[in-house]
Motif scaffolding. Structure first.
Motif, PDB file in Angstrom:
ATOM      1  N   LEU A 149      23.131  -7.381  21.616  1.00  0.00           N
ATOM      2  CA  LEU A 149      21.911  -8.193  21.567  1.00  0.00           C
ATOM      3  C   LEU A 149      20.727  -7.384  22.091  1.00  0.00           C
ATOM      4  CD1 LEU A 149      20.489 -10.982  21.088  1.00  0.00           C
ATOM      5  CD2 LEU A 149      20.964 -11.457  23.510  1.00  0.00           C
ATOM      6  N   TYR A 150      20.905  -6.743  23.264  1.00  0.00           N
ATOM      7  CA  TYR A 150      19.774  -6.060  23.897  1.00  0.00           C
ATOM      8  C   TYR A 150      19.412  -4.734  23.221  1.00  0.00           C
ATOM      9  CZ  TYR A 150      19.658  -9.420  27.706  1.00  0.00           C
ATOM     10  OH  TYR A 150      19.520 -10.568  28.439  1.00  0.00           O
ATOM     11  N   ASP A 151      20.411  -3.993  22.792  1.00  0.00           N
ATOM     12  CA  ASP A 151      20.150  -2.648  22.263  1.00  0.00           C
ATOM     13  C   ASP A 151      19.825  -2.629  20.772  1.00  0.00           C
ATOM     14  OD1 ASP A 151      20.779  -1.865  24.805  1.00  0.00           O
ATOM     15  OD2 ASP A 151      22.819  -1.237  24.328  1.00  0.00           O
ATOM     16  N   GLU A 152      20.295  -3.639  20.052  1.00  0.00           N
ATOM     17  CA  GLU A 152      20.168  -3.590  18.593  1.00  0.00           C
ATOM     18  C   GLU A 152      19.329  -4.730  18.027  1.00  0.00           C
ATOM     19  OE1 GLU A 152      23.285  -4.172  14.933  1.00  0.00           O
ATOM     20  OE2 GLU A 152      24.032  -3.120  16.705  1.00  0.00           O
ATOM     21  N   ILE A 153      19.611  -5.965  18.465  1.00  0.00           N
ATOM     22  CA  ILE A 153      19.014  -7.138  17.812  1.00  0.00           C
ATOM     23  C   ILE A 153      17.621  -7.477  18.337  1.00  0.00           C
ATOM     24  CG2 ILE A 153      19.324  -9.621  17.398  1.00  0.00           C
ATOM     25  CD1 ILE A 153      22.410  -9.032  17.575  1.00  0.00           C
ATOM     26  N   LEU A 154      17.426  -7.418  19.643  1.00  0.00           N
ATOM     27  CA  LEU A 154      16.129  -7.813  20.206  1.00  0.00           C
ATOM     28  C   LEU A 154      15.002  -6.800  19.976  1.00  0.00           C
ATOM     29  CD1 LEU A 154      17.159  -9.587  23.535  1.00  0.00           C
ATOM     30  CD2 LEU A 154      16.008 -10.634  21.581  1.00  0.00           C
ATOM     31  N   PRO A 155      15.284  -5.494  19.872  1.00  0.00           N
ATOM     32  CA  PRO A 155      14.177  -4.550  19.626  1.00  0.00           C
ATOM     33  C   PRO A 155      13.406  -4.859  18.338  1.00  0.00           C
ATOM     34  CG  PRO A 155      16.119  -3.367  20.357  1.00  0.00           C
ATOM     35  CD  PRO A 155      16.552  -4.791  20.139  1.00  0.00           C
ATOM     36  N   GLU A 156      12.134  -4.476  18.330  1.00  0.00           N
ATOM     37  CA  GLU A 156      11.223  -4.777  17.210  1.00  0.00           C
ATOM     38  C   GLU A 156      11.726  -4.234  15.870  1.00  0.00           C
ATOM     39  OE1 GLU A 156       8.201  -6.534  16.830  1.00  0.00           O
ATOM     40  OE2 GLU A 156       8.985  -7.365  18.691  1.00  0.00           O
ATOM     41  N   ASP A 157      12.422  -3.099  15.908  1.00  0.00           N
ATOM     42  CA  ASP A 157      12.806  -2.457  14.641  1.00  0.00           C
ATOM     43  C   ASP A 157      14.151  -2.960  14.088  1.00  0.00           C
ATOM     44  OD1 ASP A 157      14.498  -1.348  16.497  1.00  0.00           O
ATOM     45  OD2 ASP A 157      14.082   0.744  15.965  1.00  0.00           O
ATOM     46  N   PHE A 158      14.668  -4.079  14.625  1.00  0.00           N
ATOM     47  CA  PHE A 158      15.930  -4.619  14.112  1.00  0.00           C
ATOM     48  C   PHE A 158      15.782  -5.004  12.635  1.00  0.00           C
ATOM     49  CE2 PHE A 158      18.672  -8.495  13.503  1.00  0.00           C
ATOM     50  CZ  PHE A 158      19.869  -7.791  13.402  1.00  0.00           C
ATOM     51  N   ALA A 159      16.705  -4.550  11.819  1.00  0.00           N
ATOM     52  CA  ALA A 159      16.764  -4.862  10.373  1.00  0.00           C
ATOM     53  C   ALA A 159      15.553  -4.335   9.607  1.00  0.00           C
ATOM     54  CB  ALA A 159      16.919  -6.369  10.142  1.00  0.00           C
ATOM     55  N   VAL A 160      14.860  -3.331  10.194  1.00  0.00           N
ATOM     56  CA  VAL A 160      13.747  -2.695   9.483  1.00  0.00           C
ATOM     57  C   VAL A 160      14.260  -1.375   8.920  1.00  0.00           C
ATOM     58  CG1 VAL A 160      11.434  -1.701   9.682  1.00  0.00           C
ATOM     59  CG2 VAL A 160      12.022  -3.764  10.989  1.00  0.00           C
ATOM     60  N   SER A 161      14.318  -1.278   7.600  1.00  0.00           N
ATOM     61  CA  SER A 161      14.837  -0.059   6.971  1.00  0.00           C
ATOM     62  C   SER A 161      13.742   0.993   6.843  1.00  0.00           C
ATOM     63  CB  SER A 161      15.388  -0.367   5.577  1.00  0.00           C
ATOM     64  OG  SER A 161      16.512  -1.194   5.668  1.00  0.00           O
ATOM     65  N   LYS A 162      14.131   2.238   7.040  1.00  0.00           N
ATOM     66  CA  LYS A 162      13.191   3.340   6.799  1.00  0.00           C
ATOM     67  C   LYS A 162      13.026   3.510   5.284  1.00  0.00           C
ATOM     68  CE  LYS A 162      14.108   6.031  10.975  1.00  0.00           C
ATOM     69  NZ  LYS A 162      15.194   5.285  11.609  1.00  0.00           N
ATOM     70  N   PRO A 163      11.856   3.958   4.827  1.00  0.00           N
ATOM     71  CA  PRO A 163      11.674   4.200   3.384  1.00  0.00           C
ATOM     72  C   PRO A 163      12.735   5.166   2.864  1.00  0.00           C
ATOM     73  CG  PRO A 163       9.574   4.352   4.531  1.00  0.00           C
ATOM     74  CD  PRO A 163      10.630   4.248   5.597  1.00  0.00           C
ATOM     75  N   ASN A 164      13.363   4.814   1.741  1.00  0.00           N
ATOM     76  CA  ASN A 164      14.438   5.674   1.216  1.00  0.00           C
ATOM     77  C   ASN A 164      13.952   6.631   0.125  1.00  0.00           C
ATOM     78  OD1 ASN A 164      14.200   4.127  -1.123  1.00  0.00           O
ATOM     79  ND2 ASN A 164      15.982   2.852  -0.688  1.00  0.00           N
ATOM     80  N   GLY A 165      12.624   6.597  -0.144  1.00  0.00           N
ATOM     81  CA  GLY A 165      12.068   7.535  -1.119  1.00  0.00           C
ATOM     82  C   GLY A 165      12.260   7.127  -2.566  1.00  0.00           C
ATOM     83  N   LYS A 166      12.871   5.955  -2.803  1.00  0.00           N
ATOM     84  CA  LYS A 166      13.097   5.514  -4.185  1.00  0.00           C
ATOM     85  C   LYS A 166      12.116   4.409  -4.571  1.00  0.00           C
ATOM     86  CE  LYS A 166      17.908   6.833  -4.623  1.00  0.00           C
ATOM     87  NZ  LYS A 166      19.286   6.394  -4.803  1.00  0.00           N
ATOM     88  N   LYS A 167      11.763   4.414  -5.852  1.00  0.00           N
ATOM     89  CA  LYS A 167      10.787   3.438  -6.362  1.00  0.00           C
ATOM     90  C   LYS A 167      11.453   2.514  -7.375  1.00  0.00           C
ATOM     91  CE  LYS A 167       6.980   5.965  -7.195  1.00  0.00           C
ATOM     92  NZ  LYS A 167       5.774   6.389  -7.929  1.00  0.00           N
TER      93      LYS A 167
END
Length: 588
Positions: A94-112
């Protein structure tokens, strides 16, 4: 959960002196009737262990328990090793993964990816079929964006052809110069009105000609109205100034009307293509195909492709008079879109009645050697039916999108008032709330079902505040927000909690699945994956809410922890519903 897979690989090596690839181990969620959160299927390992699935599971379970501090226990049911993880593991998650702001935010994968949806005709308003199309296309675009893709939302508008000329001609003959401004009628509805008038007057002419002794077929061809409409189309194609001006005027009325409907539905587009710009495209590609031997000419000069070897048939790509067919235009438009965006994939959101058309289109493009054709995908969806008598359309044939939106807002108003959930809100707030609930109900009902399935849409059932509905999820979100606002304390810091209840653990487990859910929904172009996950999450939260006191918790540490858990749930519900294009109110 990769650490469990890695340890299981080591277990098999240690216990049975066998190397196995990590991909051969599949983890699944433990079934609710058994203790544990993660399950390993042990049947594949019996060929190394030469023991029963139960004994093999016990061997591996004991190894994992002895080597992983995150594991608190295990049980084996037949060939299934059910693993329980420690409270510490879930608290840290919960503390290390889910509560941080970037939870479930994917980095751009370079595909369109380009997602084309809506595709209306400019001779009538949007209807229920368009509603499913728009909501599906918009949601898929949002999900793909959340999964890291660069997304282009496109709309190919069918703004030319005989059907448009029918509306134009009827307005000329019977309109007396009326406009949306002079009548107060929304532009797309006004143009649609004249399309209906054309049809009515045309049928009268057919009946008259039949009474004069003509056959049905001849009467349809010889009716003065259809001949005038065809003549108007030829004038349009020749660039006749008067016809073009009328066409531009009436299309402008329609676009204004469409814009209002799109806004009410909460959908938008990055790029508009117009058939009036694209209908001549593809002719050069037909020539290219003839040179390559992909197409062949018949004695009458018409051009075809033979797809019988692929289990299809011969398909016309250019008429004998040199004019295009829809297939020719679609070939050209597909090339135009690729030239514009060089996307890796292109998704066509179109009803399943066009399955065959897209099969042929994609095959032709591959045969023409278009390397990008491998990235084309037809997101085929089923029809939407209504229980008979539920709603009437203006024309009595199809359900109008604007009528449907008003009906949904009205149904939301009635249900909300019946439940007494409208206290201390202004009139403006209530109107916004009814729109939010009505649209949430409509969108969720249409998106929770696999796109390929035909569905029966019942407005009343969709606005139910219980069960698998948008309003149930919206109400859960509002309930959480109410708890958080009433708490009146700062709960941003990590607590020192060491033990959690099964209800809290189940909620963390559900929240942790969200990034995988987004990935699955993107891979399958299916908003239903998100919708049903969010419903399950709302149910799990409500169980936790009823079983465990939050604001009256036994001590401050537990209270803060439960507020943090509630806040994380509200965030995932809001985010997930947002991927469906659904707003969630702060209060209801």
């Amino acid at each position: 959960m990769n650490f469990i897979i890695e340890a299981a690989v080591k277990a098999v090596k240690h216990l049975y002196q066998t190397d196995i690839p990590a991909e051969s181990i599949a983890l699944q969620e433990t079934r609710k009737e058994f203790e544990g959160q993660v399950t390993i299927v042990t049947f594949p390992f019996t060929k190394f262990s030469r023991k029963s699935p139960e004994q093999t599971g016990t061997d591996i379970g004991e190894y994992l328990l002895g080597n992983l501090v995150e594991i608190s226990g295990f049980n084996v049911i037949k060939g299934f090793l059910n693993i329980s993880l420690t409270d510490d593991f879930w608290i840290n998650r919960l503390y290390d993964e889910i509560l941080p702001e970037d939870f479930a935010v994917s980095k751009p994968n370079g595909k369109k990816i380009l997602v084309e949806y809506s595709s209306p005709n400019t001779n009538k308003p949007l209807h229920l079929g368009h509603v499913r199309n728009n909501l599906l296309g918009y949601s898929v675009a949002r999900i793909l964006s959340a999964a890291g893709y660069g997304v282009i939302k496109a709309n190919l508008v069918n703004d030319r052809g005989i059907h448009i000329c029918k509306s134009m001609l009827a307005w000329q003959l019977f309109g007396n110069g009326e406009t949306p401004a002079s009548t107060g009628i929304k532009g797309d509805h006004l143009v649609g009105k004249y399309y209906v008038i054309f049809d009515k007057e045309y049928k009268k002419e057919i009946e008259f000609l039949r009474s004069e002794g003509q056959t049905e077929e001849d009467a349809k061809k010889n009716a003065p109205l259809i001949k005038s409409a065809q003549e108007m189309l030829l004038k349009w194609e020749a660039g006749d100034e008067e016809v073009i001006d009328l066409w531009k005027t009436m299309n402008a009325w329609v676009y204004d009307g469409f814009g209002k409907t799109y806004k009410a539905l909460g959908v938008d587009f990055d790029k508009f293509y117009y058939e009036s710009d694209t209908y001549l495209l593809g002719k050069d590609i037909v020539e290219e195909g003839l040179e390559k031997g992909v197409f062949f000419a018949k004695p009458d000069g018409s051009v075809w492709i033979d797809l019988t070897a692929e289990g299809l048939d011969e398909k016309l790509v250019r008429r004998s008079d040199g004019t295009s067919v829809y297939m020719t235009q679609d070939i050209g438009t597909a090339q135009l879109k690729y030239n514009d965006f060089h996307m890796d994939e292109s998704i066509y959101v179109v009803g399943n009645e066009q399955d065959y058309h897209f099969k042929v289109l994609f095959l032709i493009l591959k045969k023409l050697g278009k390397t990008w054709a491998k990235g084309l995908y037809h997101l085929s969806y089923g029809m939407v039916d209504l229980p008979s008598g539920k709603m009437k359309s203006r024309e009595g044939t199809v359900v109008d999108a604007d009528d449907l939106i008003v009906e949904m807002e009205q149904t939301a108003k009635e249900q909300t008032e019946a439940l007494g959930k409208v206290n201390d809100s202004t009139e403006e707030e209530l109107l916004q709330l009814y729109h939010t609930i009505g649209m949430g109900a409509l969108k969720y009902f249409l998106l929770k079902v696999d796109p390929k399935k035909r569905l029966l849409f019942d407005p009343n059932e969709s606005v139910d505040f219980q069960g698998n509905t948008g309003p149930f999820i919206q109400y859960t979100h509002a309930r959480i927000k109410s708890v958080l606002s009433r708490a009146g304390l700062d709960f941003s810091e990590r607590t020192t909690i060491t033990e959690i209840s099964p209800e809290e653990r189940d909620l963390i487990l559900a929240l942790a699945q969200y990034p995988t859910i987004i990935s699955d929904a993107a891979k399958n172009f299916s908003p239903a994956v998100i919708a049903n996950y969010i419903y399950e999450l709302a149910k799990i939260y409500n169980k936790f809410y009823h079983e465990k006191s939050i604001l009256q918790a036994e001590n401050e540490i537990v209270k803060i922890f439960r507020l943090q858990l509630s806040s994380a749930t509200a965030k995932v519900i809001s985010n997930g519903m947002g991927l469906l294009g659904i707003d969630v109110p702060e209060r209801m």
